[in-house]
Design a protein around this motif. Sequence first.
Motif, PDB file in Angstrom:
ATOM      1  N   LEU A 103       4.872   3.281   0.994  1.00 23.48           N
ATOM      2  CA  LEU A 103       5.553   3.298  -0.295  1.00 23.48           C
ATOM      3  C   LEU A 103       4.979   4.393  -1.202  1.00 23.48           C
ATOM      4  N   THR A 104       5.880   5.246  -1.753  1.00 26.61           N
ATOM      5  CA  THR A 104       5.468   6.294  -2.680  1.00 26.61           C
ATOM      6  C   THR A 104       6.058   6.101  -4.082  1.00 26.61           C
ATOM      7  N   THR A 105       7.208   5.419  -4.184  1.00 25.04           N
ATOM      8  CA  THR A 105       7.860   5.220  -5.482  1.00 25.04           C
ATOM      9  C   THR A 105       8.206   3.745  -5.647  1.00 25.04           C
ATOM     10  N   LEU A 106       7.730   3.144  -6.768  1.00 25.58           N
ATOM     11  CA  LEU A 106       8.001   1.739  -7.057  1.00 25.58           C
ATOM     12  C   LEU A 106       8.491   1.602  -8.491  1.00 25.58           C
ATOM     13  N   ASN A 107       9.727   1.103  -8.643  1.00 27.68           N
ATOM     14  CA  ASN A 107      10.312   0.853  -9.956  1.00 27.68           C
ATOM     15  C   ASN A 107      10.686  -0.623 -10.053  1.00 27.68           C
ATOM     16  N   ILE A 108       9.977  -1.331 -10.922  1.00 27.61           N
ATOM     17  CA  ILE A 108      10.288  -2.743 -11.168  1.00 27.61           C
ATOM     18  C   ILE A 108      10.544  -2.868 -12.669  1.00 27.61           C
ATOM     19  N   THR A 109      11.820  -2.858 -13.049  1.00 23.82           N
ATOM     20  CA  THR A 109      12.210  -2.793 -14.454  1.00 23.82           C
ATOM     21  C   THR A 109      13.099  -3.976 -14.822  1.00 23.82           C
ATOM     22  N   ARG A 110      13.112  -4.257 -16.153  1.00 21.67           N
ATOM     23  CA  ARG A 110      13.942  -5.327 -16.734  1.00 21.67           C
ATOM     24  C   ARG A 110      13.690  -6.667 -16.042  1.00 21.67           C
ATOM     25  N   ASN A 111      12.394  -6.998 -15.948  1.00 23.80           N
ATOM     26  CA  ASN A 111      11.998  -8.298 -15.430  1.00 23.80           C
ATOM     27  C   ASN A 111      11.124  -8.992 -16.471  1.00 23.80           C
ATOM     28  N   ASN A 112      10.351  -9.974 -16.054  1.00 24.31           N
ATOM     29  CA  ASN A 112       9.545 -10.743 -17.009  1.00 24.31           C
ATOM     30  C   ASN A 112       8.112 -10.883 -16.523  1.00 24.31           C
ATOM     31  N   ILE A 113       7.542  -9.760 -16.075  1.00 23.66           N
ATOM     32  CA  ILE A 113       6.147  -9.749 -15.639  1.00 23.66           C
ATOM     33  C   ILE A 113       5.256  -9.725 -16.879  1.00 23.66           C
ATOM     34  N   THR A 114       4.287 -10.615 -16.944  1.00 28.62           N
ATOM     35  CA  THR A 114       3.442 -10.728 -18.135  1.00 28.62           C
ATOM     36  C   THR A 114       2.039 -10.164 -17.939  1.00 28.62           C
ATOM     37  N   ALA A 115       1.561 -10.050 -16.698  1.00 23.26           N
ATOM     38  CA  ALA A 115       0.186  -9.597 -16.469  1.00 23.26           C
ATOM     39  C   ALA A 115       0.083  -8.866 -15.146  1.00 23.26           C
ATOM     40  N   LEU A 116      -0.868  -7.923 -15.113  1.00 26.24           N
ATOM     41  CA  LEU A 116      -1.205  -7.210 -13.886  1.00 26.24           C
ATOM     42  C   LEU A 116      -2.667  -7.487 -13.594  1.00 26.24           C
ATOM     43  N   ARG A 117      -2.920  -8.085 -12.401  1.00 26.60           N
ATOM     44  CA  ARG A 117      -4.272  -8.519 -12.045  1.00 26.60           C
ATOM     45  C   ARG A 117      -4.891  -7.576 -11.023  1.00 26.60           C
ATOM     46  N   LEU A 118      -6.218  -7.711 -10.868  1.00 29.00           N
ATOM     47  CA  LEU A 118      -6.914  -6.967  -9.826  1.00 29.00           C
ATOM     48  C   LEU A 118      -6.357  -7.361  -8.461  1.00 29.00           C
ATOM     49  N   GLY A 119      -6.213  -6.414  -7.584  1.00 34.25           N
ATOM     50  CA  GLY A 119      -5.683  -6.665  -6.247  1.00 34.25           C
ATOM     51  C   GLY A 119      -4.182  -6.466  -6.148  1.00 34.25           C
ATOM     52  N   THR A 120      -3.509  -6.236  -7.277  1.00 40.76           N
ATOM     53  CA  THR A 120      -2.057  -6.070  -7.235  1.00 40.76           C
ATOM     54  C   THR A 120      -1.665  -4.853  -6.411  1.00 40.76           C
ATOM     55  N   PHE A 121      -2.457  -3.773  -6.491  1.00 40.50           N
ATOM     56  CA  PHE A 121      -2.075  -2.521  -5.831  1.00 40.50           C
ATOM     57  C   PHE A 121      -3.044  -2.142  -4.713  1.00 40.50           C
ATOM     58  N   GLU A 122      -3.628  -3.104  -4.040  1.00 40.19           N
ATOM     59  CA  GLU A 122      -4.499  -2.822  -2.904  1.00 40.19           C
ATOM     60  C   GLU A 122      -3.679  -2.239  -1.749  1.00 40.19           C
TER      61      GLU A 122
END
Length: 597
Positions: A103-122
Amino acid sequence: MPARAIHSLLLVLPFCADLGLASYFLECPTVCKCLGPVVICKGGTIPPIGPQSTQLSFDSADPPITVFSTSFAQHMDHLVTLKLSSVGMTKFESGALGRIPRLTTLNITRNNITALRLGTFENCSRLSSLSLENNNIQVIENGTFMPLTSLVNLSLAQNALTFLPGQLPGQLHLLDLNFNKIAAIPSLALERLITLNLCHNVISKVTQNQAGMQRLRNLCLGGSNFTVTERLVNTKNFPMLESLKLQGGDSGVKITPQAGANIKGMASLRTLELDSCILSDFQLFNQPNSSLENLRVSNLKIKGKASVRSRLALPSVHVFDVSGSPILANFFLTSPAREGFVLTELTTLKMSRCNIKTFDKSVLLAKAPNIMRLDLSHNPLECTCYGLSWIPHYVREDKLSLEGEENTTCASPEHLAGLPLLTATLCPIDPSKETSTTSSTTPAKQIPTILTSSTTEPRNVTLMNKQSPDTTTALPLTTKARPTTMQHTTEATETSTLLGEISVNISGIGRSGSPPGSVSVDAGTLESQAAPKIRPPLAWLGIAAGTLLLLILVVVAVGAVVRNSRNRHLAISHRRIDSRDNMVAMAQICRSQDQLL
């Protein structure tokens, strides 16, 4: 078996041995649309997608996909681009994105994500572009983005962040954090950053020393109740800055005079946008040596009084947008077009919402002679024949493009209120076609020849109107006398033509509601030099009376000359008669004397 058949079989067998190759021949799922490598789907589940599809776009999931889990990502290991919009996602499962190693491009828009934690992008070391716009992110744990060693574009716009995330990747080129709730900006050690967008925040404190952004070219700061000082904006901090945008809140952003001088001194600056900013004077817009091409100023406030020496010097500006800044629009319209003020490169002028009532054509010709696009929308325009009628005329001749024409309407007079400027009838008679009937239809009147004695020199008769010395009408009436060698006793043979020039000054022939115009008369023909205007019938009677008065004055002058000539010739005739009588008397005396002798 023929050799050709054996050769074909040998080519096919290696592919058949690979069972995974069968997925290449899967048909496009019924809930999706396939356009080459791009698959666009809707629904609540992800159907099997062949490895030939490298880009997946998922929109409006029903039922919603609330969690990005490992099971959700198990059929996506071949994807390069993933876009999830409005699917109802609320969180990431740790390690789930790592199941998509390419994966090189990630677009996650117009959602309801409230937090980004450690390990999300491992295990996402190839990810170069990440967009999490228009979510509800409030918390980002420090170090969350550290595994993204290839990330260059990061957008967290339109979220609910109150501070900048810590430990951002040092190779970032773009960081977009506009429309958040960030109140303070620390010193950013992002040496490769090119674009930083912090507009539409509530910034009240900015660390003055930002020496770590030497490559920054585009900067946008937004907040309220903070001051842009010379320590923040200067060539040392931003030596390559090309675009600067400063946006203030209700209380505005203050720009100190020295900071304004620093902005003027940035040789690389091409775009300057000021929204709800406070200046002490207009000196920021006096940049005779700048390379600024785009200037947009809205809701400008001037704290002090403008100096009489203030002027607008922007020699390279192509776009000048002062929409929402009546004070700057008035400065542009009323300041004299002296040296350095003329914007010769200007092609687009926007003056929307500036409380403008009229826009004289002379301003355009004097200050922006090369204008191509004009915006006067949302202004209380006074649609008069000699005020704004030139704009529709220019638009019809393709000399000008009127932007926002549907909102460019008349406010007065009452019978035109609410009508668009381009469709309202401003002049009962087209000024370009209206001409003076006196000048175009009245034939040249014959001026009678004036005879005087041959000894009389040409004279000039001048009748002046003292009320208007600037408008002078000249009537050259010149006729050369023909020479003669015979002497006659009659008046016609003893006189020659008079060579004269009469200059008549005409003014005060009133026009209702307009200043008097100058009229030039040549051999009895009147030609209007001023712009023709609509005249009531009484005005035409005045013009006719003035013309008649002019002819009467000419006749009186001619009569006076003729009378003088006649008196002179009568005196000559009397003298000749007297001399003849004297000679007759002398002859009689001589004869009488001869008889006596």
